[in-house]
Write an enzyme that holds these catalytic residues in place. Structure first.
Site, PDB file in Angstrom:
ATOM      1  N   GLU A 293      -1.897   1.100  -4.677  1.00 39.69           N
ATOM      2  CA  GLU A 293      -1.768  -0.284  -4.191  1.00 39.69           C
ATOM      3  C   GLU A 293      -1.084  -1.086  -5.298  1.00 39.69           C
ATOM      4  O   GLU A 293      -1.479  -1.008  -6.465  1.00 39.69           O
ATOM      5  CB  GLU A 293      -3.146  -0.865  -3.896  1.00 39.69           C
ATOM      6  CG  GLU A 293      -3.127  -2.102  -3.029  1.00 39.69           C
ATOM      7  CD  GLU A 293      -3.330  -1.808  -1.561  1.00 39.69           C
ATOM      8  OE1 GLU A 293      -3.341  -2.769  -0.769  1.00 39.69           O
ATOM      9  OE2 GLU A 293      -3.472  -0.623  -1.202  1.00 39.69           O
TER      10      GLU A 293
ATOM     11  N   CYS B 190       0.829  -1.208   0.000  1.00 41.20           N
ATOM     12  CA  CYS B 190       0.000   0.000   0.000  1.00 41.20           C
ATOM     13  C   CYS B 190       0.862   1.257   0.000  1.00 41.20           C
ATOM     14  O   CYS B 190       0.340   2.365   0.126  1.00 41.20           O
ATOM     15  CB  CYS B 190      -0.949   0.007   1.192  1.00 41.20           C
ATOM     16  SG  CYS B 190      -0.108  -0.022   2.802  1.00 41.20           S
TER      17      CYS B 190
END
Length: 360
Positions: free
Chosen positions: A352, A318
């Protein structure tokens, strides 16, 4: 796809391609998001005036001063949240027991139609509040959870059960109010299918670090003989175990360990009673793949050394910056053979990523 969404997605692709060019990365596999109604979570402040109250968020002006922004609709949130927002606000305004000192409202929706609303207050919740909240819950057909300083009131449940489709199978997930879940459910489904595709099929075992509520664990279990998943947070371990049982999966064990603790246990440096109590024998596993989905801070040095011992590493990130930093070590023993970008958070700078690393 509108030009504004495509432009922001193109900018992310350009950024990631440039940032990781030194690793001779393969072509980037890009998974777009729906342009609207993609967030299954939304949190708002409740702003009170002399004669009104409304949902609010904040943004800073040119002097870095916070400005209150009234929110009447929230297009990036799931349609069910947008539909509920005015109905809930009208009902709250009509009842002083529910509106007085109300500080925040949190929505947690699912693709299957469940809704949990958390009402956060600056004052203590009374028996009268419970009666009023229960009535409202029944009127709107939603779950309501109350919270104030040092106090939680669960009227029915503090969770929803989501259903995610991965290829031809539907998985059920308990998503607890205070625990992390992927906010973009439709992109999450794409992430799960990508992870299964790059995992392929193995006759050996999978180690998963930072498993959370078992989001990836469940579908990945179909690709391996057995799975040992680790997670430190008690609420997430509980949810993962519930999810495993609910989905009738019998080849997963969950160890309540941090990544650092697992490294110590795997290296034989330390014994953990938690493993013994759970009936987990690490030495019985034959791992060929490790799956990691770490927090934004990335992976510590000792765990990176552990990862280098596996044939394959599937890394969900992330934070591109910590991923890039971790690759400085992992690229010494592995090469990137798959690279994906998942647009979990459209219209933000967040990215992401998913990579498959295979031993050189």
């Amino acid at each position: 796809m509108t030009s504004s969404y495509q432009q922001q997605l193109d900018a992310k692709v350009e950024r990631i391609t440039a940032q990781f060019s030194e690793y001779n990365m393969p072509a980037l596999n890009v998974f777009a998001s729906p342009e609207n109604h993609f967030r299954m979570r939304a949190e708002f402040r409740i702003w009170h005036t002399e004669d009104d109250m409304f949902y609010a968020m904040f943004e800073r002006d040119e002097n870095q001063q916070k400005q209150v922004i009234r929110i009447d609709e929230f297009p990036i949130a799931d349609q069910s949240i947008n539909t509920l927002m005015p109905k809930l606000l009208h009902a709250l305004k009509a009842n002083p027991i529910l509106s007085t000192r109300l500080f925040e409202v949190h929505f947690l929706a699912t693709l299957k139609g469940e809704m949990l609303v958390s009402l956060v207050y600056r004052n203590a919740l009374t028996a009268e509040w419970e009666v009023a909240a229960k009535t409202l819950s029944e009127q709107l057909d939603i779950k309501i959870f109350g919270r104030s300083r040092g106090q939680k009131v669960i009227l029915t449940d503090d969770y929803v059960v989501e259903e995610l489709q991965v290829f031809d199978r539907t998985y059920q997930y308990k998503q607890i109010e205070s625990s992390f879940t992927q906010p973009n459910a439709q992109v999450c489904q794409k992430m799960l299918e990508w992870a299964c595709n790059v995992a392929q099929h193995s006759d050996q075992d999978l180690l998963e670090l930072y498993c959370g509520n078992g989001n990836f664990t469940l579908p990945l279990s179909t690709r391996f003989k057995r799975v040992l998943a680790t997670e430190l947070a008690k609420s997430s371990v509980y949810a993962a175990q519930w999810n495993i049982e609910k989905n009738n999966i019998d080849n997963i064990q969950v160890a309540r360990l941090s990544a650092e603790e697992f490294t110590q246990a795997y290296n034989g440096e330390r014994e953990f009673r938690r493993l013994q109590e759970a009936g987990i024998d690490i030495t019985s596993y034959s791992f060929d793949t490790v799956f990691v989905d770490p927090p934004r801070a990335g992976i510590d040095d000792e765990t990176l050394k552990l990862l280098q011992r596996f044939e394959r590493i599937i890394y969900i990130s992330c934070n591109p910056d910590t991923l890039h930093d971790n690759l400085k070590i992992l690229s010494k023993t592995h090469k990137i053979t798959q690279f994906a970008l998942f647009d979990q958070f459209p219209y933000t700078h967040h990215v992401e990523s998913g990579i498959l690393l295979e031993k050189i």
